[in-house]
Scaffold this motif. Structure first.
Motif, PDB file in Angstrom:
ATOM      1  N   ILE A   9      25.330 151.988  48.530  1.00  0.00           N
ATOM      2  CA  ILE A   9      26.648 151.402  48.765  1.00  0.00           C
ATOM      3  C   ILE A   9      27.000 151.751  50.201  1.00  0.00           C
ATOM      4  O   ILE A   9      26.897 152.913  50.604  1.00  0.00           O
ATOM      5  N   ALA A  34      29.038 148.877  43.700  1.00  0.00           N
ATOM      6  CA  ALA A  34      28.362 148.284  44.858  1.00  0.00           C
ATOM      7  C   ALA A  34      28.805 146.831  45.050  1.00  0.00           C
ATOM      8  O   ALA A  34      29.104 146.408  46.166  1.00  0.00           O
ATOM      9  N   SER A  38      30.653 147.469  48.489  1.00  0.00           N
ATOM     10  CA  SER A  38      29.660 147.592  49.557  1.00  0.00           C
ATOM     11  C   SER A  38      29.785 146.477  50.591  1.00  0.00           C
ATOM     12  O   SER A  38      30.077 145.320  50.261  1.00  0.00           O
ATOM     13  N   ARG A  43      24.834 144.085  48.107  1.00  0.00           N
ATOM     14  CA  ARG A  43      25.908 144.132  47.103  1.00  0.00           C
ATOM     15  C   ARG A  43      25.700 143.085  46.017  1.00  0.00           C
ATOM     16  O   ARG A  43      26.052 143.286  44.864  1.00  0.00           O
ATOM     17  N   GLY A  47      23.613 146.658  44.924  1.00  0.00           N
ATOM     18  CA  GLY A  47      23.199 147.676  45.875  1.00  0.00           C
ATOM     19  C   GLY A  47      21.695 147.892  45.913  1.00  0.00           C
ATOM     20  O   GLY A  47      21.205 148.709  46.693  1.00  0.00           O
TER      21      GLY A  47
END
Length: 92
Positions: A9, A34, A38, A43, A47
């Motif tokens: 992340i 994530a 992220s 993402r 992630g």
């Protein structure tokens, strides 16, 4: 050549990364956080960085992926991109 599978992340601030790490420790799902937080294109895959080889990531992330314990949330780690939380599933 070694290969590993990891996810991460990426966020802008250390405080945000630390907060997400606490949420992960409390049991929230890495992939869900994530996707929501992220900044990295990974993402979309929760992630997931897929299989990586040494030298594919920036040095700080490479060091985590190939030298730190497996299945642990590492970070926050600062790079030129921001702050990362990294989890490594396996390495060969």
């Amino acid at each position: 050549m070694p290969v590993a599978m990891a996810r991460h992340i990426l966020v802008k601030t250390e405080a945000e990364a630390a907060q997400l790490k606490k949420r992960l420790a409390a049991g929230e799902a890495f992939d869900v956080l994530a996707r929501k937080h992220s900044l990295c294109a990974s993402r979309k895959r929760g992630g997931d960085l897929g299989e990586v080889r040494p030298g594919q990531m920036v040095r700080a992330i490479d060091q985590i992926i190939f030298k730190k314990p497996l299945k642990t949330i590492h970070g926050p780690v600062k790079t030129q991109f921001g702050y990362h939380l990294v989890q490594v599933f396996y390495r060969d």
